[in-house]
Design an enzyme around this catalytic site. Structure first.
Site, short mmCIF file in Angstrom:
data_model
loop_
_atom_site.label_atom_id
_atom_site.label_comp_id
_atom_site.label_asym_id
_atom_site.label_seq_id
_atom_site.Cartn_x
_atom_site.Cartn_y
_atom_site.Cartn_z
N ARG A 20 71.79 -69.11 38.70
CA ARG A 20 72.09 -67.76 38.70
C ARG A 20 71.91 -67.25 40.13
O ARG A 20 72.89 -66.39 40.35
CB ARG A 20 71.26 -66.96 37.78
CG ARG A 20 71.53 -67.10 36.21
CD ARG A 20 70.61 -66.44 35.25
NE ARG A 20 69.23 -66.81 35.60
CZ ARG A 20 68.13 -66.23 35.43
NH1 ARG A 20 68.23 -64.95 34.81
NH2 ARG A 20 67.09 -66.82 35.89
N ASN A 38 71.49 -65.85 31.92
CA ASN A 38 71.27 -67.06 31.17
C ASN A 38 71.73 -66.87 29.44
O ASN A 38 71.38 -65.40 29.23
CB ASN A 38 69.97 -67.32 31.30
CG ASN A 38 69.45 -68.34 32.68
OD1 ASN A 38 70.60 -68.77 33.09
ND2 ASN A 38 68.28 -68.40 33.03
#
Length: 99
Positions: A20, A38
């Site tokens: 990320r 996520n």
């Protein structure tokens, strides 16, 4: 200038490896707007908005990911501008909580 908005799902070893943060860095460097998060199923979901060629380049980058990741698949579909509303106020690109 035209604008593309794609929602992208990345599967593989993409959680717990800095994926990320890597997406946020790459997208910001490319001048894209959007978000990344996520998912509880172990995947990463992202939304990229910007110049079509920059969005396409970002999706291509997602197929490789950071060095510690292993990307098994990347799928994308066109999304609406309303999806950008998930970003945090005042941010062009956000890392969102897990869903």
């Amino acid at each position: 200038m035209s604008r593309a908005i794609l929602q992208v799902m990345i599967r593989g070893r993409v959680q717990g490896v800095g994926y990320r943060a890597w997406v946020e860095y790459q997208a910001t460097a490319s001048g894209l707007e959007g978000w990344v998060r996520n998912r509880r199923d172990g995947s990463v979901e992202a939304l990229f908005a910007g110049a079509p060629n920059h969005v396409a380049d970002m999706v291509a980058l997602c197929r490789h990911g950071p060095p510690s990741s292993r990307v098994d698949s990347v799928t994308s579909e066109t999304a609406g501008a309303d999806e950008l509303n998930l970003r945090r106020a005042g941010e062009k690109f956000s890392v969102l909580p897990t869903v």
